[in-house]
Design a protein around this motif. Sequence first.
Motif, PDB file in Angstrom:
ATOM      1  N   ARG A  30       0.728  -1.253   0.045  1.00 21.06           N
ATOM      2  CA  ARG A  30       0.095   0.075   0.066  1.00 21.06           C
ATOM      3  C   ARG A  30       0.967   1.352   0.152  1.00 21.06           C
ATOM      4  NH1 ARG A  30      -2.036   3.091   4.373  1.00 21.06           N
ATOM      5  NH2 ARG A  30      -4.202   3.994   3.927  1.00 21.06           N
ATOM      6  N   VAL A  31       0.686   2.329  -0.816  1.00 19.47           N
ATOM      7  CA  VAL A  31       1.440   3.374  -0.966  1.00 19.47           C
ATOM      8  C   VAL A  31       0.599   4.690  -0.614  1.00 19.47           C
ATOM      9  CG1 VAL A  31       2.996   4.631  -2.596  1.00 19.47           C
ATOM     10  CG2 VAL A  31       2.865   2.368  -2.746  1.00 19.47           C
ATOM     11  N   VAL A  32       1.304   5.499   0.152  1.00 23.78           N
ATOM     12  CA  VAL A  32       0.733   6.890   0.195  1.00 23.78           C
ATOM     13  C   VAL A  32       1.588   7.877  -0.309  1.00 23.78           C
ATOM     14  CG1 VAL A  32       0.366   8.443   2.072  1.00 23.78           C
ATOM     15  CG2 VAL A  32      -0.121   6.056   2.738  1.00 23.78           C
ATOM     16  N   VAL A  33       1.257   8.484  -1.326  1.00 23.17           N
ATOM     17  CA  VAL A  33       2.180   9.348  -2.200  1.00 23.17           C
ATOM     18  C   VAL A  33       1.549  10.766  -1.907  1.00 23.17           C
ATOM     19  CG1 VAL A  33       0.607   8.851  -4.304  1.00 23.17           C
ATOM     20  CG2 VAL A  33       2.687   9.976  -4.164  1.00 23.17           C
ATOM     21  N   THR A  44      -0.228   9.855 -11.625  1.00 24.63           N
ATOM     22  CA  THR A  44       0.309   8.606 -11.033  1.00 24.63           C
ATOM     23  C   THR A  44      -0.573   7.607 -11.049  1.00 24.63           C
ATOM     24  OG1 THR A  44       1.796  10.037  -9.586  1.00 24.63           O
ATOM     25  CG2 THR A  44       1.401   7.844  -8.914  1.00 24.63           C
ATOM     26  N   ARG A  45      -2.076   7.897 -10.677  1.00 24.04           N
ATOM     27  CA  ARG A  45      -3.215   6.926 -10.600  1.00 24.04           C
ATOM     28  C   ARG A  45      -3.433   6.480 -12.227  1.00 24.04           C
ATOM     29  NH1 ARG A  45      -6.040   5.742  -6.514  1.00 24.04           N
ATOM     30  NH2 ARG A  45      -5.918   6.861  -4.711  1.00 24.04           N
ATOM     31  N   GLU A  46      -3.130   7.407 -13.240  1.00 28.26           N
ATOM     32  CA  GLU A  46      -3.456   6.955 -14.537  1.00 28.26           C
ATOM     33  C   GLU A  46      -2.263   6.007 -14.999  1.00 28.26           C
ATOM     34  OE1 GLU A  46      -4.751   6.152 -17.998  1.00 28.26           O
ATOM     35  OE2 GLU A  46      -5.610   7.203 -16.507  1.00 28.26           O
ATOM     36  N   LEU A  47      -1.038   6.285 -14.433  1.00 30.75           N
ATOM     37  CA  LEU A  47       0.068   5.436 -14.743  1.00 30.75           C
ATOM     38  C   LEU A  47      -0.012   4.169 -14.062  1.00 30.75           C
ATOM     39  CD1 LEU A  47       3.068   5.252 -15.989  1.00 30.75           C
ATOM     40  CD2 LEU A  47       3.860   5.819 -13.727  1.00 30.75           C
ATOM     41  N   LEU A  48      -0.485   3.912 -12.954  1.00 33.92           N
ATOM     42  CA  LEU A  48      -0.702   2.939 -12.328  1.00 33.92           C
ATOM     43  C   LEU A  48      -1.859   2.031 -13.081  1.00 33.92           C
ATOM     44  CD1 LEU A  48      -0.632   0.587 -10.082  1.00 33.92           C
ATOM     45  CD2 LEU A  48      -2.356   2.028  -8.578  1.00 33.92           C
ATOM     46  N   ARG A  49      -2.949   2.521 -13.754  1.00 35.13           N
ATOM     47  CA  ARG A  49      -3.945   1.979 -14.173  1.00 35.13           C
ATOM     48  C   ARG A  49      -3.288   1.237 -15.626  1.00 35.13           C
ATOM     49  NH1 ARG A  49      -7.648   5.886 -12.351  1.00 35.13           N
ATOM     50  NH2 ARG A  49      -6.704   7.374 -13.867  1.00 35.13           N
ATOM     51  N   GLU A  50      -2.406   2.283 -16.323  1.00 32.57           N
ATOM     52  CA  GLU A  50      -1.978   1.616 -17.385  1.00 32.57           C
ATOM     53  C   GLU A  50      -0.920   0.484 -17.379  1.00 32.57           C
ATOM     54  OE1 GLU A  50      -2.508   2.451 -20.790  1.00 32.57           O
ATOM     55  OE2 GLU A  50      -4.188   3.182 -19.998  1.00 32.57           O
ATOM     56  N   VAL A  51       0.086   0.593 -16.310  1.00 35.06           N
ATOM     57  CA  VAL A  51       0.942  -0.541 -16.092  1.00 35.06           C
ATOM     58  C   VAL A  51       0.334  -1.686 -15.452  1.00 35.06           C
ATOM     59  CG1 VAL A  51       2.888  -1.207 -14.424  1.00 35.06           C
ATOM     60  CG2 VAL A  51       2.838   0.956 -15.463  1.00 35.06           C
ATOM     61  N   ALA A  70      -6.252  -2.122  -7.090  1.00 31.67           N
ATOM     62  CA  ALA A  70      -5.135  -1.512  -7.726  1.00 31.67           C
ATOM     63  C   ALA A  70      -5.229  -0.062  -7.054  1.00 31.67           C
ATOM     64  CB  ALA A  70      -4.750  -1.431  -9.043  1.00 31.67           C
ATOM     65  N   GLN A  71      -6.212   0.672  -7.569  1.00 33.08           N
ATOM     66  CA  GLN A  71      -6.364   1.845  -7.062  1.00 33.08           C
ATOM     67  C   GLN A  71      -6.829   2.148  -5.421  1.00 33.08           C
ATOM     68  OE1 GLN A  71      -6.578   4.514  -9.218  1.00 33.08           O
ATOM     69  NE2 GLN A  71      -5.854   2.739 -10.667  1.00 33.08           N
ATOM     70  N   ASP A  72      -7.295   1.279  -4.698  1.00 31.66           N
ATOM     71  CA  ASP A  72      -7.351   1.231  -3.257  1.00 31.66           C
ATOM     72  C   ASP A  72      -6.122   1.199  -2.610  1.00 31.66           C
ATOM     73  OD1 ASP A  72     -10.160   1.522  -3.374  1.00 31.66           O
ATOM     74  OD2 ASP A  72     -10.449  -0.593  -2.895  1.00 31.66           O
TER      75      ASP A  72
END
Length: 297
Positions: A30-33, A44-51, A70-72
Amino acid sequence: MTQPLRTVGVVGAGSIGATVCVDFVVHGFRVVVVDVSETALAETRELLREVNRFLPAVRPGLTRLGKQEAQDRLVTSTELAALAECEFVVENVSEKWEVKRDLYRELDRILPEGVGIGVNTSSIPIGRLAAETGRAGVIVGIHFMNPSYLKDAVEVMRGDDTSDKCLDHVQELLSLLGKQAVVVGDFPGFVSNRISHLFFNEAIRVVQDQGVEPAVVDDIFKKCFGHTMGPLETADLIGLETVLLTLENLRESYGDDRYHGCALLREMVASGRLGRKSGQGFYHYHGTSSVAITAGV
């Protein structure tokens, strides 16, 4: 009962920080950015979705996460106080000394005792930042390469005061990301940037002085030396303003004019041609593709 995910913090959601966030998330954290820019957090959220969408191809052996899962796992905030729950924090802000200095003083106030900070720096000595805190034993350099989720090794810089326990903790975290920690000492630029930024600067000087096309310079190193990316492509990826700042820090630290950023680099930074992040550097960028710019820039 399912164990809660381990939580790490990331400060700075720029070009490298965003990829560090993704790397931790897809490897089970879990990451807190935290970033001052809502736009950077959204990207960053969009990059996570793509990767995550292409994860098995990006990192063979990893299983794609559910979209909601992933988003959570990624918590975004503009407040440093959100990091208080993290077991470790990775810092990725600007290479400007005043920015880092003030941040480390604030992190020292916010983070619980014993929580370590990984300095993702290009050139600033670890000991200099550690001295701004009361937790020098848990300050360590972690030079993630870009993009973090595609790299199998990390340059780890051990400061004079970095404890064995902190180093062990960092190596364990990196092993969970499938990375080898290559440990070096604490000196300006460390191994990678002390060498690579001379390389970038000289490559830019060849374009400037001899009029060689950027793509030709890069092809020499990709096709003749087997590099994945050429020096100018890499400089564009890092961000030309970061390359210039790093060179300036190295020049100041070593008193060596070899690190003086060449005229073309300074001109491009002054005009806002920073590489991928601005859409134009030595190449034009449209999404993830690039088109070479001529040597006339």
